[in-house]
Design a protein around this motif. Structure first.
Motif, PDB file in Angstrom:
ATOM      1  N   LEU A   8     -54.947  22.968  -5.967  1.00 31.64           N
ATOM      2  CA  LEU A   8     -56.322  23.376  -6.231  1.00 31.64           C
ATOM      3  C   LEU A   8     -57.282  22.420  -5.537  1.00 31.64           C
ATOM      4  O   LEU A   8     -56.978  21.243  -5.335  1.00 31.64           O
ATOM      5  CB  LEU A   8     -56.591  23.366  -7.734  1.00 31.64           C
ATOM      6  N   ARG A   9     -58.448  22.917  -5.207  1.00 31.28           N
ATOM      7  CA  ARG A   9     -59.493  22.060  -4.672  1.00 31.28           C
ATOM      8  C   ARG A   9     -60.165  21.312  -5.816  1.00 31.28           C
ATOM      9  O   ARG A   9     -60.418  21.874  -6.872  1.00 31.28           O
ATOM     10  CB  ARG A   9     -60.538  22.884  -3.920  1.00 31.28           C
ATOM     11  N   GLY A  10     -60.408  20.021  -5.602  1.00 34.69           N
ATOM     12  CA  GLY A  10     -61.078  19.232  -6.620  1.00 34.69           C
ATOM     13  C   GLY A  10     -60.469  17.859  -6.780  1.00 34.69           C
ATOM     14  O   GLY A  10     -59.750  17.369  -5.902  1.00 34.69           O
ATOM     15  N   THR A  11     -60.743  17.237  -7.920  1.00 35.12           N
ATOM     16  CA  THR A  11     -60.366  15.846  -8.170  1.00 35.12           C
ATOM     17  C   THR A  11     -59.074  15.761  -8.970  1.00 35.12           C
ATOM     18  O   THR A  11     -58.920  16.437  -9.997  1.00 35.12           O
ATOM     19  CB  THR A  11     -61.483  15.111  -8.922  1.00 35.12           C
ATOM     20  N   TYR A  12     -58.165  14.902  -8.503  1.00 29.86           N
ATOM     21  CA  TYR A  12     -56.898  14.637  -9.172  1.00 29.86           C
ATOM     22  C   TYR A  12     -56.886  13.199  -9.673  1.00 29.86           C
ATOM     23  O   TYR A  12     -57.431  12.298  -9.024  1.00 29.86           O
ATOM     24  CB  TYR A  12     -55.716  14.831  -8.220  1.00 29.86           C
ATOM     25  N   LEU A  13     -56.248  12.985 -10.821  1.00 25.38           N
ATOM     26  CA  LEU A  13     -56.080  11.649 -11.384  1.00 25.38           C
ATOM     27  C   LEU A  13     -54.585  11.377 -11.543  1.00 25.38           C
ATOM     28  O   LEU A  13     -53.845  12.212 -12.074  1.00 25.38           O
ATOM     29  CB  LEU A  13     -56.765  11.527 -12.746  1.00 25.38           C
ATOM     30  N   VAL A  14     -54.155  10.193 -11.086  1.00 23.85           N
ATOM     31  CA  VAL A  14     -52.745   9.816 -11.160  1.00 23.85           C
ATOM     32  C   VAL A  14     -52.624   8.542 -12.001  1.00 23.85           C
ATOM     33  O   VAL A  14     -53.227   7.512 -11.673  1.00 23.85           O
ATOM     34  CB  VAL A  14     -52.149   9.569  -9.762  1.00 23.85           C
ATOM     35  N   PHE A  15     -51.837   8.614 -13.076  1.00 20.43           N
ATOM     36  CA  PHE A  15     -51.621   7.478 -13.972  1.00 20.43           C
ATOM     37  C   PHE A  15     -50.133   7.132 -14.035  1.00 20.43           C
ATOM     38  O   PHE A  15     -49.272   8.003 -13.854  1.00 20.43           O
ATOM     39  CB  PHE A  15     -52.074   7.810 -15.400  1.00 20.43           C
ATOM     40  N   VAL A  16     -49.843   5.865 -14.349  1.00 16.03           N
ATOM     41  CA  VAL A  16     -48.487   5.427 -14.674  1.00 16.03           C
ATOM     42  C   VAL A  16     -48.530   4.706 -16.010  1.00 16.03           C
ATOM     43  O   VAL A  16     -49.394   3.857 -16.242  1.00 16.03           O
ATOM     44  CB  VAL A  16     -47.899   4.494 -13.590  1.00 16.03           C
ATOM     45  N   ASN A  17     -47.595   5.055 -16.884  1.00 15.04           N
ATOM     46  CA  ASN A  17     -47.520   4.469 -18.226  1.00 15.04           C
ATOM     47  C   ASN A  17     -46.162   3.794 -18.423  1.00 15.04           C
ATOM     48  O   ASN A  17     -45.119   4.388 -18.163  1.00 15.04           O
ATOM     49  CB  ASN A  17     -47.713   5.562 -19.274  1.00 15.04           C
ATOM     50  N   TYR A  18     -46.186   2.526 -18.854  1.00 13.12           N
ATOM     51  CA  TYR A  18     -44.962   1.822 -19.242  1.00 13.12           C
ATOM     52  C   TYR A  18     -44.668   2.244 -20.670  1.00 13.12           C
ATOM     53  O   TYR A  18     -45.232   1.733 -21.621  1.00 13.12           O
ATOM     54  CB  TYR A  18     -45.196   0.317 -19.114  1.00 13.12           C
ATOM     55  N   TRP A  19     -43.743   3.203 -20.812  1.00 11.52           N
ATOM     56  CA  TRP A  19     -43.530   3.868 -22.098  1.00 11.52           C
ATOM     57  C   TRP A  19     -42.659   3.062 -23.048  1.00 11.52           C
ATOM     58  O   TRP A  19     -42.923   2.977 -24.243  1.00 11.52           O
ATOM     59  CB  TRP A  19     -42.910   5.236 -21.851  1.00 11.52           C
ATOM     60  N   GLY A  20     -41.558   2.512 -22.545  1.00 14.32           N
ATOM     61  CA  GLY A  20     -40.649   1.794 -23.422  1.00 14.32           C
ATOM     62  C   GLY A  20     -39.479   1.232 -22.640  1.00 14.32           C
ATOM     63  O   GLY A  20     -39.502   1.188 -21.408  1.00 14.32           O
ATOM     64  N   ASN A  21     -38.452   0.800 -23.356  1.00 12.82           N
ATOM     65  CA  ASN A  21     -37.269   0.219 -22.723  1.00 12.82           C
ATOM     66  C   ASN A  21     -36.018   0.982 -23.114  1.00 12.82           C
ATOM     67  O   ASN A  21     -36.004   1.734 -24.094  1.00 12.82           O
ATOM     68  CB  ASN A  21     -37.130  -1.256 -23.102  1.00 12.82           C
ATOM     69  N   LEU A  22     -34.963   0.746 -22.365  1.00 14.53           N
ATOM     70  CA  LEU A  22     -33.702   1.450 -22.560  1.00 14.53           C
ATOM     71  C   LEU A  22     -32.578   0.438 -22.680  1.00 14.53           C
ATOM     72  O   LEU A  22     -32.425  -0.445 -21.840  1.00 14.53           O
ATOM     73  CB  LEU A  22     -33.430   2.381 -21.365  1.00 14.53           C
ATOM     74  N   GLY A  23     -31.801   0.552 -23.745  1.00 10.56           N
ATOM     75  CA  GLY A  23     -30.662  -0.334 -23.950  1.00 10.56           C
ATOM     76  C   GLY A  23     -29.430   0.444 -24.338  1.00 10.56           C
ATOM     77  O   GLY A  23     -29.408   1.675 -24.305  1.00 10.56           O
ATOM     78  N   SER A  24     -28.378  -0.274 -24.730  1.00  9.42           N
ATOM     79  CA  SER A  24     -27.119   0.385 -25.090  1.00  9.42           C
ATOM     80  C   SER A  24     -27.278   1.284 -26.306  1.00  9.42           C
ATOM     81  O   SER A  24     -26.540   2.258 -26.478  1.00  9.42           O
ATOM     82  CB  SER A  24     -26.039  -0.667 -25.374  1.00  9.42           C
ATOM     83  N   GLY A  25     -28.270   0.996 -27.150  1.00  9.06           N
ATOM     84  CA  GLY A  25     -28.512   1.809 -28.333  1.00  9.06           C
ATOM     85  C   GLY A  25     -29.538   2.907 -28.122  1.00  9.06           C
ATOM     86  O   GLY A  25     -29.939   3.563 -29.082  1.00  9.06           O
ATOM     87  N   GLY A  26     -29.964   3.101 -26.882  1.00 15.88           N
ATOM     88  CA  GLY A  26     -30.968   4.133 -26.600  1.00 15.88           C
ATOM     89  C   GLY A  26     -32.324   3.505 -26.321  1.00 15.88           C
ATOM     90  O   GLY A  26     -32.428   2.317 -25.997  1.00 15.88           O
ATOM     91  N   TYR A  27     -33.369   4.285 -26.472  1.00 16.63           N
ATOM     92  CA  TYR A  27     -34.716   3.808 -26.175  1.00 16.63           C
ATOM     93  C   TYR A  27     -35.250   2.954 -27.304  1.00 16.63           C
ATOM     94  O   TYR A  27     -34.934   3.155 -28.476  1.00 16.63           O
ATOM     95  CB  TYR A  27     -35.650   4.993 -25.919  1.00 16.63           C
ATOM     96  N   ASN A  28     -36.074   1.980 -26.935  1.00 16.57           N
ATOM     97  CA  ASN A  28     -36.694   1.110 -27.925  1.00 16.57           C
ATOM     98  C   ASN A  28     -38.041   0.634 -27.390  1.00 16.57           C
ATOM     99  O   ASN A  28     -38.367   0.822 -26.215  1.00 16.57           O
ATOM    100  CB  ASN A  28     -35.778  -0.085 -28.233  1.00 16.57           C
ATOM    101  N   PHE A  29     -38.805   0.040 -28.253  1.00 19.38           N
ATOM    102  CA  PHE A  29     -40.129  -0.470 -27.885  1.00 19.38           C
ATOM    103  C   PHE A  29     -40.214  -1.969 -28.162  1.00 19.38           C
ATOM    104  O   PHE A  29     -41.261  -2.501 -28.513  1.00 19.38           O
ATOM    105  CB  PHE A  29     -41.214   0.297 -28.652  1.00 19.38           C
ATOM    106  N   LYS A  30     -39.075  -2.635 -27.968  1.00 22.29           N
ATOM    107  CA  LYS A  30     -38.980  -4.066 -28.223  1.00 22.29           C
ATOM    108  C   LYS A  30     -39.356  -4.843 -26.976  1.00 22.29           C
ATOM    109  O   LYS A  30     -38.742  -4.701 -25.925  1.00 22.29           O
ATOM    110  CB  LYS A  30     -37.548  -4.412 -28.647  1.00 22.29           C
ATOM    111  N   GLU A  31     -40.374  -5.676 -27.097  1.00 17.63           N
ATOM    112  CA  GLU A  31     -40.783  -6.510 -25.969  1.00 17.63           C
ATOM    113  C   GLU A  31     -39.634  -7.431 -25.565  1.00 17.63           C
ATOM    114  O   GLU A  31     -38.945  -8.004 -26.412  1.00 17.63           O
ATOM    115  CB  GLU A  31     -42.006  -7.349 -26.341  1.00 17.63           C
ATOM    116  N   GLY A  32     -39.408  -7.575 -24.275  1.00 24.35           N
ATOM    117  CA  GLY A  32     -38.367  -8.458 -23.793  1.00 24.35           C
ATOM    118  C   GLY A  32     -37.025  -7.790 -23.590  1.00 24.35           C
ATOM    119  O   GLY A  32     -36.093  -8.424 -23.090  1.00 24.35           O
TER     120      GLY A  32
END
Length: 262
Positions: A193-217
């Motif tokens: 489409l003609r017009g303005t586009y916005l592109v974002f990137v989000n650091y959603w979480g982390n991945l470990g042996s137990g699946g996804y988590n939101f643990k810093e580090g």
């Protein structure tokens, strides 16, 4: 003397065998018409883990091959598809399979080493005219296999494509949501489409042996480097591209990468 010569030849052969190299089982080089024969792509598996198919694009190609002569699980190689560099991660045996929606016309796939050396490259011409090339493509990759980043794109009509709502009714959408850590995640439109586009990137979480988590580090790298390739009229004489490198440090980081007019 003969024994020394034989030993030298053996050492030379061992050296050649140890050199990093890549094998590409598909796609093959040359002229092709993909779709001439029906194939069950659902029976194929992507390595290291299958991506989630969000259903935005069809008629994908699978890029599959193997890295050899690389010690351990070296992760700094690149898969370059039509000029788009993407992180290349493998399973423990060096194998990889990645999906990519390629359009009709000339296409290229290349594997590069950490030093930028071309290990393998194929060029092929896709003669299936129903495979419409992307006039707008946005590709996201990153360098941490234990982190999950998400691509968000807002189109001129206000629609928002992301992992939970990937398919737009304006013809755009996320191609494949790769959830195994390195990406890629891609947005594409055949008729933007003609017009303005916005592109974002989000650091959603982390991945470990137990699946996804939101643990810093629990990520691998203290600073994650995201690479975003913005490509217009991909694989045509009018192709234009921009590349952005963005550091991300903490879960929840959301950055506006680019605002542009089409």
């Amino acid at each position: 003397m003969r024994a020394l010569l034989s030993l030298a030849l053996l050492l030379q052969a061992a050296s050649l065998c140890a050199e990093p190299r890549a094998e590409l089982e598909g796609p093959v080089a040359g002229w092709r018409y993909d779709g001439l024969l029906e194939r069950d792509e659902q029976a194929r598996v992507a390595y290291p883990t299958p991506p989630i198919d969000r259903g935005a694009q069809r008629q994908r190609n699978l890029i599959e091959g193997r890295l050899r002569g690389i010690p351990g699980e070296q992760r700094s190689h690149r898969l370059v598809v039509n000029g788009n560099p993407l992180p290349l991660y493998t399973d423990s045996e060096g194998r990889f399979v990645r999906p990519y929606a390629m359009g009709a016309g000339s296409n290229s796939v290349e594997v590069r080493s950490a030093e930028g050396q071309s290990l393998k490259r194929v060029q092929f011409y896709e003669a299936n005219g129903s495979k419409t090339p992307a006039r707008l493509r946005i590709a996201l990759g990153w360098d941490d296999p234990k982190a999950e980043l998400d691509l968000h794109v807002v189109t001129p009509d206000g629609q928002h494509a992301f992992w939970a709502d990937p398919v737009m009714d304006n013809g755009g959408g996320l191609d494949v949501d790769s959830v195994d850590g390195p990406g890629p995640e891609m947005f594409s439109m055949a008729a933007p489409l003609r017009g303005t586009y916005l592109v974002f990137v989000n650091y959603w979480g982390n991945l470990g042996s137990g699946g996804y988590n939101f643990k810093e580090g629990s990520n691998q790298n203290e600073v994650i480097t995201a690479q975003i390739n913005l490509v217009f009229s991909e694989n045509t004489p009018n192709e234009k591209r921009e590349t952005f490198l963005v550091p991300l440090r903490g879960i929840g980081d959301l950055q506006l990468i680019k605002s542009f007019n089409y």
